[in-house]
Design a protein around this motif. Structure first.
Motif: not given
Length: 282
Positions: A14-19, A53-58, A262-277
């Motif tokens: 989550k900290e990585q996602v916030e960054e 997703m809700a917890a990560f603000g997505l 952790v799987t759903t956290a990785v999913l959230a990270k992938h989502l943000v990476l995809a959006a950034c891309c």
């Protein structure tokens, strides 16, 4: 025995996602969860993903279709989701019903929106050691759990029970990339118990409820349970009989509350990476 809970690992992700979100000044990334039918494990994963997703603000939206939807109708619906400019990433819950040609959907999905590594392009990147594609979330989550708990992989003997393209095979590539020595087993492996007992790290990803107990575990081994099953009482359980591990395993993940979180956290990270891309390529 130390219980390796997924919450602490999820918090680090989550900290990585916030960054990452700090650099994404546009709209909030949005996930599409695509489900056909109402399999209990799919519904469990969907609930976990929505909560994460809700917890990560997505943002996330579910697209649920009846189990008897035709191949043609599903492809039409999926194509609209795939092409939508409002959607940054897609999670397709599998397996799909038999009437739908799953391989066609894997080829259809936009690799940049394919957050769970089902596209042939992303799978090829995983096997080539190319980090520019998304690996399957569960496979990546296993590595995240091991690293977060400072469990060394270099030179270690890892026994992996499961050979699916969802977890087993891509996970073996991720482990090899970390310099582990990997033995891949499955439900038809001869002397399965003996092979499992050779592993300093035992990973269960066969999809069979409580198929492995302490007799399959080397003394002091780390046990990672990827399975999500429903037992005879309707409760979630893993591929490992967790209650038997005390006194044999040094560490183990529970189900629920382990790799799945952790799987759903990785999913959230992938989502943000995809959006950034997508932002960078627009």
């Amino acid at each position: 025995m130390i219980t390796l809970k997924g919450a602490a690992v999820s918090a680090k992700i989550k900290e990585q996602v916030e960054e990452l979100l700090k650099g994404n000044t546009g709209r909030i990334p949005k996930l599409a969860i695509v489900r056909v039918g109402e399999r209990p494990d799919d519904l469990s994963y969907e609930r976990g993903a929505l909560k994460k997703m809700a917890a990560f603000g997505l943002e996330a939206e579910c697209f649920a279709f009846p189990e008897d939807i035709t191949d043609q109708d599903f492809k039409k619906e999926f194509s609209q989701i795939n092409e939508s400019r409002d959607i940054d990433g897609i999670l397709l819950l599998r397996p799909l019903p038999k009437q739908i040609r799953e391989q066609d959907i894997e080829r259809m999905i936009d690799p940049q929106k394919d957050l769970d590594g089902i596209s042939p392009i992303n799978i090829a990147k995983v096997f080539a050691g190319d980090d520019s594609g998304f690996a399957p979330c569960t496979a990546e989550a296993v590595v995240e759990v091991l690293k977060a708990n400072e469990i060394p992989l270099t030179g270690k003997k890892v026994t992996l029970v499961g050979r699916s393209m969802v977890v087993g095979r891509p996970l073996s590539m991720l482990l090899l990339k970390e310099n582990a020595t990997v033995t891949i087993c499955h439900t038809r492996t001869e002397n399965l118990k003996e092979n499992c007992r050779n592993g300093e790290i035992l990973i269960a990803a066969a999809g069979r409820a409580k198929m492995l107990d302490a007799s399959y575990v080397k003394e002091g081994a780390v046990v990672i349970d990827v399975g999500i099953n429903v037992d005879e009482n309707g409760k979630l359980c893993g591929d490992v009989d967790f209650d038997t591990l005390e006194g044999t395993a040094s560490m183990a993940t529970p189900v629920p509350g382990g790799v799945g979180a952790v799987t759903t956290a990785v999913l959230a990270k992938h989502l943000v990476l995809a959006a950034c891309c997508r932002r960078d390529t627009v």
